[in-house]
Each structure stands twice: as structure tokens, then as C-alpha cells.
Design a protein around this motif. Structure first.
Motif, mmCIF file in Angstrom:
data_model
loop_
_atom_site.group_PDB
_atom_site.id
_atom_site.type_symbol
_atom_site.label_atom_id
_atom_site.label_comp_id
_atom_site.label_asym_id
_atom_site.label_seq_id
_atom_site.Cartn_x
_atom_site.Cartn_y
_atom_site.Cartn_z
ATOM 1 N N ALA A 2 0.866 -1.181 0.000
ATOM 2 C CA ALA A 2 0.000 0.000 0.000
ATOM 3 C C ALA A 2 0.903 1.233 0.000
ATOM 4 N N PRO A 3 0.363 2.432 -0.225
ATOM 5 C CA PRO A 3 1.196 3.636 -0.152
ATOM 6 C C PRO A 3 1.943 3.699 1.189
ATOM 7 N N VAL A 4 3.256 3.877 1.113
ATOM 8 C CA VAL A 4 4.106 3.890 2.296
ATOM 9 C C VAL A 4 4.771 5.258 2.412
ATOM 10 N N THR A 5 4.669 5.875 3.599
ATOM 11 C CA THR A 5 5.316 7.163 3.817
ATOM 12 C C THR A 5 6.122 7.133 5.105
ATOM 13 N N CYS A 6 7.052 8.072 5.206
ATOM 14 C CA CYS A 6 7.938 8.173 6.367
ATOM 15 C C CYS A 6 8.064 9.642 6.730
ATOM 16 N N VAL A 7 8.091 9.949 8.001
ATOM 17 C CA VAL A 7 8.116 11.338 8.438
ATOM 18 C C VAL A 7 9.371 12.068 7.974
ATOM 19 N N ILE A 8 10.496 11.371 7.819
ATOM 20 C CA ILE A 8 11.749 12.061 7.520
ATOM 21 C C ILE A 8 11.738 12.670 6.116
ATOM 22 N N PRO A 9 11.441 11.904 5.052
ATOM 23 C CA PRO A 9 11.268 12.580 3.760
ATOM 24 C C PRO A 9 9.943 13.325 3.673
ATOM 25 N N GLY A 10 8.958 12.908 4.488
ATOM 26 C CA GLY A 10 7.685 13.612 4.543
ATOM 27 C C GLY A 10 6.505 12.734 4.205
ATOM 28 N N HIS A 11 5.448 12.827 4.992
ATOM 29 C CA HIS A 11 4.233 12.058 4.733
ATOM 30 C C HIS A 11 3.450 12.603 3.544
ATOM 31 N N ASP A 12 3.892 13.711 2.990
ATOM 32 C CA ASP A 12 3.228 14.273 1.817
ATOM 33 C C ASP A 12 3.674 13.612 0.519
ATOM 34 N N ARG A 13 4.612 12.644 0.604
ATOM 35 C CA ARG A 13 5.123 11.978 -0.599
ATOM 36 C C ARG A 13 5.282 10.484 -0.343
ATOM 37 N N SER A 14 4.750 9.671 -1.229
ATOM 38 C CA SER A 14 4.876 8.218 -1.097
ATOM 39 C C SER A 14 6.253 7.770 -1.573
ATOM 40 N N GLY A 15 6.746 6.718 -0.936
ATOM 41 C CA GLY A 15 8.005 6.121 -1.343
ATOM 42 C C GLY A 15 7.803 4.653 -1.645
ATOM 43 N N VAL A 16 8.906 3.918 -1.672
ATOM 44 C CA VAL A 16 8.880 2.489 -1.961
ATOM 45 C C VAL A 16 9.640 1.759 -0.867
ATOM 46 N N GLU A 17 9.009 0.732 -0.293
ATOM 47 C CA GLU A 17 9.649 -0.107 0.718
ATOM 48 C C GLU A 17 10.392 -1.244 0.024
ATOM 49 N N PHE A 18 11.654 -1.441 0.427
ATOM 50 C CA PHE A 18 12.511 -2.479 -0.123
ATOM 51 C C PHE A 18 12.980 -3.420 0.989
ATOM 52 N N TYR A 19 13.619 -4.493 0.588
ATOM 53 C CA TYR A 19 14.407 -5.310 1.499
ATOM 54 C C TYR A 19 15.864 -4.860 1.388
ATOM 55 N N ALA A 20 16.537 -4.776 2.511
ATOM 56 C CA ALA A 20 17.947 -4.390 2.519
ATOM 57 C C ALA A 20 18.808 -5.640 2.421
ATOM 58 N N ASP A 21 19.609 -5.708 1.394
ATOM 59 C CA ASP A 21 20.515 -6.840 1.223
ATOM 60 C C ASP A 21 21.682 -6.757 2.207
#
Length: 204
Positions: free
Chosen positions: A156-175
């Protein structure tokens, strides 16, 4: 107060399981970190920006951190690296922005600024950040390495406070997530990562 503005691409990884429970998913607010203690590394590739008459375009910054959800106020312990390619004025401006000394966006979006947190220090370092492909990565000399693999499926749309909840990002797995900076030392794989754009400024 120095007038400033920067924008670009944000990439982070931490020890939480994906999707990081600290994020907002589908508009629903997040909560505690997966394991109660969060350890991670955050990066910013500045595409455009300035602080006063100091040009910051093309430079980067990386912050490494730890905090405990069960410690009162969950203060962050953190260390900041600024791009060694910058001159003295550019490095100083980046440090003041990301430690909150120049105010503005930092007062609302940087938890290590609005909380009573401990800055272990900052210094110039060789910073490399790649976010133009699906599998991003960043590196700070021998101290920090983050490599991202595939995105989480059907998110689903994922946001984070640091870049801002006004913009959706992409959740990845960290290798790979590796940090070796004094008391901030950890090495993990298969946890969470997140990529988005950011735009910060001195405006409230």
C-alpha cells in the motif's frame, strides 16, 4: 536566520522487518520498531539546493543511528557524515541543516532534532549514493555500507516522516546494512529499506 532549501532523493535502511512498522502504511500511523531498538543508516543525495549563497547541489549526507523505544522519549544517538567533496562552507551548511541548527523543516521532520538526542559528532567523509536504479545503495568510506534488493510486493502507499508524509516512497528489502562508527556498530541483512524524494527548507 539563513534562508536555505534542498531537494533530492532519500534512501535508508534499518534493522526492522519490512514493511518497517514505524512508517505510515495506507494512511495508517505506525508504531514501535520491530525489535524495540532501532539501528539504521539514512542518506540524502542533494540534487538541488543552497544555504544562503552556498551551493549544495550534487552533495550528500549520511546519518547513522540507534534509539530504544523503551527509553523515555526514545532519544536518538547519532553520527553525521557530510560530503568531503564540498568545501568548508558547503560542509558546514550541510551539518547545520541535518543537525537542525538552521531550523525550518528539521524541526518537524527530523526526530533526532525534535527529541532530546545525543549527537556523537560529525565529519567530512567520502560519500557515494546511487538511487537511480531499482536496487539502490550508498557507502561512506569504510564506515557505512547499505545495499538494497527487490521492493516489497503489493505494498500500500508507504510514507515516512523524515522525507515527509506528503510523498509516497517504496519499501525495499535491505541486502546489506553495515555500520562501524564507535558505539554505533552493527551488521545485518534481509531487513527493511525505504526510498523516496525529499524537499526541505528554512520555511516553517
Amino acid at each position: 536566520m539563513t534562508e536555505w532549501a534542498i531537494s533530492g532523493t532519500y534512501l535508508e535502511a534499518c534493522n526492522c522487518e519490512a514493511i518497517c512498522p514505524c512508517r505510515r502504511v495506507g494512511g495508517v500511523a505506525g508504531g514501535r520498531s520491530t525489535y524495540g531498538v532501532c539501528e539504521g543508516a539514512l542518506s540524502w543525495a542533494v540534487r538541488e539546493g543552497h544555504a544562503g549563497d552556498v551551493d549544495l547541489a550534487g552533495l550528500g549526507a549520511v546519518l547513522v543511528l540507534r534509539y530504544d523505544d523503551d527509553e523515555a522519549g526514545s532519544p536518538w544517538t547519532y553520527f553525521l557524515y557530510v560530503d568531503e567533496r564540498g568545501d568548508e562552507h558547503q560542509r558546514g551548511a550541510l551539518a547545520r541543516i541535518f543537525t537542525g541548527a538552521l531550523g525550518g523543516t528539521a524541526l518537524k521532520q527530523f526526530p533526532w532534532v525534535w527529541k532530546a538526542s545525543e549527537l556523537l559528532g560529525w565529519r567530512p567523509a567520502p560519500i557515494e549514493i546511487e538511487t537511480s536504479r531499482k536496487r539502490g545503495w550508498f557507502r561512506v568510506g569504510e564506515q557505512v555500507t547499505v545495499r538494497v534488493r527487490e521492493p516489497v510486493e503489493e505494498q500500500a502507499p508507504v510514507t515516512c516522516v523524515i522525507p515527509g508524509h506528503d510523498r509516497s516512497g517504496v519499501e525495499f528489502y535491505a541486502d546489506e546494512l553495515r555500520v562501524a562508527e564507535g558505539p554505533l556498530a552493527f551488521e545485518l541483512s534481509g531487513r527493511c529499506a525505504y526510498q523516496a524524494t525529499f524537499a526541505y527548507s528554512s520555511a516553517e
